[in-house]
Scaffold this motif. Sequence first.
Motif, PDB file in Angstrom:
ATOM      1  N   THR A  63       0.891  -0.558   0.050  1.00 22.35           N
ATOM      2  CA  THR A  63      -0.171  -0.117   0.081  1.00 22.35           C
ATOM      3  C   THR A  63       0.803   1.102   0.305  1.00 22.35           C
ATOM      4  O   THR A  63       0.660   2.567  -0.212  1.00 22.35           O
ATOM      5  CB  THR A  63      -1.349  -0.089   1.130  1.00 22.35           C
ATOM      6  OG1 THR A  63      -0.851   0.360   2.650  1.00 22.35           O
ATOM      7  CG2 THR A  63      -2.107  -0.902   1.121  1.00 22.35           C
ATOM      8  N   PHE A  66       1.843   2.425  -2.942  1.00 24.36           N
ATOM      9  CA  PHE A  66       0.270   2.695  -3.967  1.00 24.36           C
ATOM     10  C   PHE A  66       0.863   4.576  -3.853  1.00 24.36           C
ATOM     11  O   PHE A  66       0.216   4.372  -4.395  1.00 24.36           O
ATOM     12  CB  PHE A  66      -0.351   1.798  -4.338  1.00 24.36           C
ATOM     13  CG  PHE A  66       0.009   0.496  -5.720  1.00 24.36           C
ATOM     14  CD1 PHE A  66      -0.222   0.937  -6.856  1.00 24.36           C
ATOM     15  CD2 PHE A  66      -0.160  -1.216  -4.582  1.00 24.36           C
ATOM     16  CE1 PHE A  66       0.353  -0.475  -7.537  1.00 24.36           C
ATOM     17  CE2 PHE A  66      -0.058  -1.551  -5.657  1.00 24.36           C
ATOM     18  CZ  PHE A  66       0.032  -1.512  -6.844  1.00 24.36           C
ATOM     19  N   ARG A  70       0.595   7.527  -6.208  1.00 20.27           N
ATOM     20  CA  ARG A  70      -0.734   8.233  -6.411  1.00 20.27           C
ATOM     21  C   ARG A  70      -0.009  10.150  -5.855  1.00 20.27           C
ATOM     22  O   ARG A  70      -0.656  10.382  -6.569  1.00 20.27           O
ATOM     23  CB  ARG A  70      -2.349   7.951  -4.917  1.00 20.27           C
ATOM     24  CG  ARG A  70      -2.884   6.706  -5.594  1.00 20.27           C
ATOM     25  CD  ARG A  70      -3.584   6.322  -4.885  1.00 20.27           C
ATOM     26  NE  ARG A  70      -4.764   5.166  -4.777  1.00 20.27           N
ATOM     27  CZ  ARG A  70      -3.423   4.561  -3.964  1.00 20.27           C
ATOM     28  NH1 ARG A  70      -2.636   4.470  -4.263  1.00 20.27           N
ATOM     29  NH2 ARG A  70      -4.284   3.313  -3.771  1.00 20.27           N
TER      30      ARG A  70
END
Length: 83
Positions: A63, A66, A70
């Motif tokens: 996570t 990612f 982002r």
Amino acid sequence: MGTMNISLPDSLKSFVDEQVTERGYSTSSEYVRELIRKDQDRLQLRGLLLAGASSEQAAPVDTAYFAGLRARASKNSGPDSQA
């Protein structure tokens, strides 16, 4: 462009003729060229997959990875970005 003549049994020639008609190729040469291109692509992909499989293992994608993607995407898609 070079020329290559090939001999096919009647059953294979019939198959090629059907493919040319059914799939919208203008000639049997166009059909054979497409088959060769697809085979080249398949071999290239196979080489890339084998290279990836034999490469060193990278850090796990989680996570946090990612979230960083982002954040970079948001930063690069703002009003001042040069996209």
